[in-house]
Scaffold this motif. Structure first.
Motif, short mmCIF file in Angstrom:
data_model
loop_
_atom_site.label_atom_id
_atom_site.label_comp_id
_atom_site.label_asym_id
_atom_site.label_seq_id
_atom_site.Cartn_x
_atom_site.Cartn_y
_atom_site.Cartn_z
N VAL A 40 -51.61 1.40 7.04
CA VAL A 40 -50.24 1.51 7.38
C VAL A 40 -50.05 1.99 8.83
CG1 VAL A 40 -49.13 1.82 5.04
CG2 VAL A 40 -49.99 3.80 6.29
N GLY A 41 -49.14 2.19 9.23
CA GLY A 41 -48.92 2.56 10.53
C GLY A 41 -48.45 1.31 11.52
N GLU A 42 -48.59 1.55 12.94
CA GLU A 42 -48.35 0.55 13.87
C GLU A 42 -48.85 -0.78 13.47
OE1 GLU A 42 -48.65 2.03 17.55
OE2 GLU A 42 -46.88 2.93 17.43
N ARG A 43 -50.03 -0.81 13.27
CA ARG A 43 -50.92 -2.14 12.88
C ARG A 43 -51.06 -2.40 11.57
NH1 ARG A 43 -53.39 0.12 17.43
NH2 ARG A 43 -54.91 0.82 16.22
N GLY A 44 -50.49 -1.58 10.53
CA GLY A 44 -50.78 -2.00 9.42
C GLY A 44 -49.62 -2.47 8.50
N MET A 45 -49.59 -2.42 7.39
CA MET A 45 -48.50 -3.05 6.77
C MET A 45 -47.34 -2.40 6.88
SD MET A 45 -48.96 -3.86 2.56
CE MET A 45 -47.41 -2.69 2.04
N MET A 46 -46.22 -3.40 7.00
CA MET A 46 -45.07 -2.71 7.19
C MET A 46 -44.43 -2.20 5.88
SD MET A 46 -43.49 -2.80 10.19
CE MET A 46 -41.82 -2.92 9.84
N ILE A 47 -43.95 -1.03 5.93
CA ILE A 47 -43.47 -0.14 4.72
C ILE A 47 -42.29 0.05 4.64
CG2 ILE A 47 -45.72 0.47 3.55
CD1 ILE A 47 -45.28 3.10 4.13
N SER A 48 -41.27 0.22 3.72
CA SER A 48 -39.98 0.51 3.91
C SER A 48 -39.68 1.88 4.17
CB SER A 48 -39.17 0.20 2.55
OG SER A 48 -39.56 1.16 1.52
N GLY A 49 -38.80 2.32 4.54
CA GLY A 49 -38.03 3.94 4.85
C GLY A 49 -38.45 4.68 3.65
N GLY A 50 -37.85 4.24 2.43
CA GLY A 50 -38.02 4.90 1.26
C GLY A 50 -39.58 5.10 0.97
N GLU A 51 -40.38 4.03 1.10
CA GLU A 51 -41.76 4.22 0.82
C GLU A 51 -42.60 5.26 1.69
OE1 GLU A 51 -42.04 -0.43 -0.83
OE2 GLU A 51 -43.01 0.22 1.20
N LYS A 52 -42.00 5.17 3.04
CA LYS A 52 -42.57 6.11 3.87
C LYS A 52 -42.07 7.68 3.53
CE LYS A 52 -42.49 5.49 8.89
NZ LYS A 52 -41.63 5.26 10.01
N GLN A 53 -40.99 7.71 3.16
CA GLN A 53 -40.52 9.24 2.71
C GLN A 53 -41.37 9.53 1.43
OE1 GLN A 53 -36.15 8.70 2.16
NE2 GLN A 53 -36.03 9.60 4.43
N ARG A 54 -41.45 8.69 0.41
CA ARG A 54 -42.31 9.03 -0.81
C ARG A 54 -44.04 9.39 -0.34
NH1 ARG A 54 -40.26 4.63 -4.73
NH2 ARG A 54 -39.56 3.58 -2.69
N LEU A 55 -44.42 8.95 0.74
CA LEU A 55 -45.66 8.92 1.21
C LEU A 55 -45.80 10.32 1.77
CD1 LEU A 55 -47.24 5.93 2.99
CD2 LEU A 55 -47.80 6.96 0.62
N ALA A 56 -44.28 10.86 2.33
CA ALA A 56 -44.60 12.18 3.05
C ALA A 56 -44.28 13.19 2.03
CB ALA A 56 -43.23 12.14 3.98
N VAL A 57 -43.51 12.80 0.86
CA VAL A 57 -43.57 13.84 -0.12
C VAL A 57 -44.91 14.02 -0.98
CG1 VAL A 57 -42.39 14.21 -2.44
CG2 VAL A 57 -41.08 13.39 -0.82
N SER A 58 -45.61 12.86 -0.98
CA SER A 58 -46.96 12.94 -1.58
C SER A 58 -47.76 13.95 -0.85
CB SER A 58 -47.62 11.63 -1.57
OG SER A 58 -46.97 10.41 -2.14
#
Ligand code: ADP
Ligand code: MG
Length: 309
Positions: free
Chosen positions: A185-203
């Motif tokens: 993920v990240g700039e050159r990785g897979m595009m993930i949604s805002g909600g997925e990003k938020q759940r990664l942050a919670v993880s």
């Protein structure tokens, strides 16, 4: 050409790596608005959570520019082991309160205490270790999903990473990716949604498992159902471990069950109390609540609305 390109390639990759790590830092720093000028006092002692994490703001005045205060003589107490919410219009200083607690900036007047220790007097490392934040914008590293979660605890075994992702309601989504937790993920990785990003942050936060937890609009990009399921999991972790937590939220639905709700306005506490008390007293909070309550349809799905409207 070959001989020339070899060292250049090599240098290029070193440069890229260096640039990348700087970029990661930059992302973290700029998104969380870190002030690198903050210094430790000589012989700073580690923060001791003797009371279980009670937070106190005593007559705090702060502005990013001294002539434009954002918080004005603000006093508030966040009791240890309780769930507290901070609500108020956009720009009123909610995120600023969290940044001050993390000591990205120092107050101009007053003081901030954690278990009776002025945060300017404890070591930065111990302070930041005690606190976990899900920021408004989650910085993602240009690396795998696993690494992005593990950033919360670099030594965590894979099963702990997985368990954190499960509780953060992102495991099923990640599992469905062809490369699973190895997905870049990240700039050159897979595009993930805002909600997925938020759940990664919670993880990441669940894995870090700090004594003090701050959520800054941490579930704002999720649909109501996912948000409720995630909040239920977060609430059970907080209860189970008696953690002190602070939630900044626009959707009052996510925080109405807090032990205390603090309504900020013009750099001051306009109201504070439980949901029941605030609704019964009337005023800003109860008006917001009734405005938002009418904005759910029969399926419990929220129409587009926020506290600013
Ligand atoms: P909230 O989270 O309640 O929406 P913030 O705490 O982010 O508000 O911001 C409070 C005020 O401080 C806003 O007017 C915002 O524009 C300003 N502000 C935030 N960060 C900075 C900064 N790094 N430099 C200058 N002003 C800032
Ligand atoms: Mg904010």
């Amino acid at each position: 050409v070959f001989q020339l390109s070899l060292p250049l390639n090599f240098l290029g990759s070193v440069y890229r790596e260096l640039r990348q790590s700087l970029l990661d830092m930059e992302t973290l720093f700029s998104l969380q608005k870190v002030n690198v000028a903050i210094k430790e006092v000589p012989n700073a002692k580690p923060l001791q959570l003797t009371k279980g994490g009670e937070i106190k703001f005593e007559n705090v005045t702060f502005g990013y520019h001294a002539d434009r205060p954002i918080l004005k003589n603000l006093s508030l107490t966040i009791p240890a082991g309780k769930k507290i919410a901070i609500v108020g219009p956009s720009g009123c200083g909610k995120s600023t309160i969290l940044r001050l607690l993390f000591r990205f900036y120092d107050v101009q007047e007053g003081r901030i205490l954690i278990d009776d220790q002025d945060i300017r007097e404890v070591s930065l490392e111990s302070l930041r270790k005690a606190i976990g934040v899900v920021p408004q914008d989650t910085p993602l590293f240009n690396d795998s999903i696993e690494h992005n979660i593990r950033y919360g605890d670099m030594s965590a075994p894979p099963e702990k990473v997985l368990a954190a992702a499960q509780r953060a309601k992102i495991h099923d989504i990640v599992s469905a990716f062809p490369e699973g937790y190895k997905t870049m993920v990240g700039e050159r990785g897979m595009m993930i949604s805002g909600g997925e990003k938020q759940r990664l942050a919670v993880s990441r936060l669940i894995l870090k498992d700090p004594p003090l937890l701050f959520f800054d609009e941490a579930t704002s990009a999720l649909d109501t159902h996912t948000e409720q399921a995630l909040m239920a999991n977060i609430n059970s972790i907080l209860k189970e471990k008696a953690r002190t937590s602070v939630f900044v939220a626009h959707r009052l639905r996510t925080i109405y069950d807090s032990d205390k709700i603090i309504v900020l306005k013009d750099g001051l506490v306009a109201q504070s109390g439980t949901h029941r008390e605030l609704v019964d007293t009337g005023g800003v909070y109860s008006e917001l609540w009734s405005a938002q309550e009418t904005l759910f349809d029969e399926d419990g799905l929220e129409r587009e609305v926020s506290i600013e409207d």
